[in-house]
Design a protein around this motif. Structure first.
Motif, mmCIF file in Angstrom:
data_model
loop_
_atom_site.group_PDB
_atom_site.id
_atom_site.type_symbol
_atom_site.label_atom_id
_atom_site.label_comp_id
_atom_site.label_asym_id
_atom_site.label_seq_id
_atom_site.Cartn_x
_atom_site.Cartn_y
_atom_site.Cartn_z
ATOM 1 N N UNK A 152 0.827 -1.209 0.000
ATOM 2 C CA UNK A 152 0.000 0.000 0.000
ATOM 3 C C UNK A 152 0.862 1.261 0.000
ATOM 4 N N UNK A 153 1.933 1.245 0.783
ATOM 5 C CA UNK A 153 2.828 2.410 0.835
ATOM 6 C C UNK A 153 3.484 2.637 -0.516
ATOM 7 N N UNK A 154 4.000 1.571 -1.120
ATOM 8 C CA UNK A 154 4.715 1.723 -2.387
ATOM 9 C C UNK A 154 3.777 2.066 -3.542
ATOM 10 N N UNK A 155 2.576 1.507 -3.546
ATOM 11 C CA UNK A 155 1.631 1.861 -4.610
ATOM 12 C C UNK A 155 1.141 3.298 -4.431
ATOM 13 N N UNK A 156 1.021 3.765 -3.173
ATOM 14 C CA UNK A 156 0.686 5.176 -2.928
ATOM 15 C C UNK A 156 1.801 6.080 -3.438
ATOM 16 N N UNK A 177 1.251 5.447 -15.315
ATOM 17 C CA UNK A 177 1.702 5.175 -13.951
ATOM 18 C C UNK A 177 0.566 5.365 -12.955
ATOM 19 N N UNK A 178 -0.279 6.359 -13.186
ATOM 20 C CA UNK A 178 -1.414 6.609 -12.296
ATOM 21 C C UNK A 178 -2.395 5.447 -12.321
ATOM 22 N N UNK A 179 -2.707 4.946 -13.512
ATOM 23 C CA UNK A 179 -3.666 3.845 -13.640
ATOM 24 C C UNK A 179 -3.126 2.584 -12.975
ATOM 25 N N UNK A 180 -1.859 2.262 -13.249
ATOM 26 C CA UNK A 180 -1.270 1.052 -12.665
ATOM 27 C C UNK A 180 -1.132 1.191 -11.149
ATOM 28 N N UNK A 181 -0.682 2.375 -10.686
ATOM 29 C CA UNK A 181 -0.554 2.601 -9.253
ATOM 30 C C UNK A 181 -1.888 2.489 -8.537
ATOM 31 N N UNK A 182 -2.934 3.052 -9.156
ATOM 32 C CA UNK A 182 -4.280 2.972 -8.559
ATOM 33 C C UNK A 182 -4.765 1.532 -8.525
ATOM 34 N N UNK A 183 -4.524 0.805 -9.610
ATOM 35 C CA UNK A 183 -4.917 -0.612 -9.643
ATOM 36 C C UNK A 183 -4.228 -1.398 -8.525
ATOM 37 N N UNK A 184 -2.922 -1.196 -8.355
ATOM 38 C CA UNK A 184 -2.187 -1.920 -7.323
ATOM 39 C C UNK A 184 -2.636 -1.495 -5.923
#
Length: 283
Positions: A152-156, A177-184
């Motif tokens: 959660x920390x790294x995807x944030x 990057x935003x889409x992938x980060x939000x998905x994760x």
């Protein structure tokens, strides 16, 4: 195919990058085939493989009861496919079999997918390697909690990096990057909330671990608990890579009960009140 992959495919077709998309699709397929082949070698039962733009996720029936070492080898098998594919593409370019630009694209795509999957974020390969490594130093309930927290920390952080462009004049959002980060982030938010249920599944497969460890001649590891502590507290002390004997203590530091872990687990799974004292659970 995950809906996110379908969206990427549609966008690629609309923007005229179908050949690049098809190449990316083949790279992801080979990446996942690496996972599947090694998993099948170990005799794992695979329920499904979800394809994502940056790799895939292989779901197995008895995750958590499988050896952490096997889990790590299955996880690393995917990025290793990107290594040989990248080297092959580079070689084809050097030999003149491929155009230099196309060779460079395939090398870059493999590097991107391989390295991205090694990030320690669940369910990426790096996240599974993290979970396997933590299994040797923490009980399994803590392993799942820490895996979710770190992810959660790294995807944030990934989401934050994607938005940094807004701080620069004329800058913008890194949408991929935003889409992938939000998905994760959402995947791990759900994973974190599901940990109590995933832990029950872990307990339901503990008999396989006991059989495997006893066949290897591994000595049982002791777990010492106060008899007044709850049953749920006791079972959450189980380690993925060990099997245990429970020593249930009374006041005055005397041993009231000694029970193999399977007896404790079986009683717990049948118990309606998980907060019942463990000493009562074994009466």
């Amino acid at each position: 195919m995950h809906p996110l992959f379908v969206l990427v495919m549609a966008a690629s077709v609309l923007t005229g990058y179908f050949v690049e998309l098809f190449t990316l699709f083949l790279i992801v397929i080979v990446h996942e085939a690496g996972h599947v082949l090694v998993a099948r070698y170990f005799g794992w039962h695979i329920r499904e493989v979800k394809l994502l733009p940056f790799g895939g996720v292989a779901e197995v029936e008895d995750a958590g009861s499988l050896p952490a070492g096997e889990d790590a080898l299955v996880a690393i098998a995917g990025p290793l496919q990107n290594v040989w594919m990248g080297l092959a593409a580079w070689g084809f370019g050097q030999l003149g079999l491929w155009e230099p630009e196309w060779s460079a694209y395939v090398v870059q795509a493999n590097m991107m997918i391989g390295l991205f999957n090694l990030l320690p974020i669940y369910p990426l390969d790096g996240g599974k390697l993290l979970q396997a490594g933590l299994s040797y130093s923490l009980n399994f309930f803590s392993v799942m909690r820490w895996t979710a927290r770190i992810s959660l920390v790294l995807s944030s952080l990934m989401i934050s990096v994607s938005l940094l462009g807004l701080l620069r004049p004329g800058g913008g959002i890194q949408m991929n990057l935003l889409v992938i980060g939000t998905f994760l982030f959402m995947t791990n938010w759900t994973y974190n909330r599901s940990i109590p249920y995933l832990f029950i599944r872990f307990l339901m497969h503990r008999d396989q671990v006991v059989i495997r460890k006893m066949a290897q001649g591994v000595l049982a590891s002791p777990i010492v608990v106060d008899g007044r502590q709850s049953a749920v507290y006791a079972v959450r002390l189980l380690w993925r890579e060990r099997y245990h004997l429970f020593y249930v203590m009374e006041r005055g530091s005397s041993i009231a009960r000694v029970a193999p872990e399977q007896r404790v687990v079986d009683r717990y799974l049948l118990e309606r009140n998980p907060n019942r004292p463990v000493i009562e659970l074994l009466q």
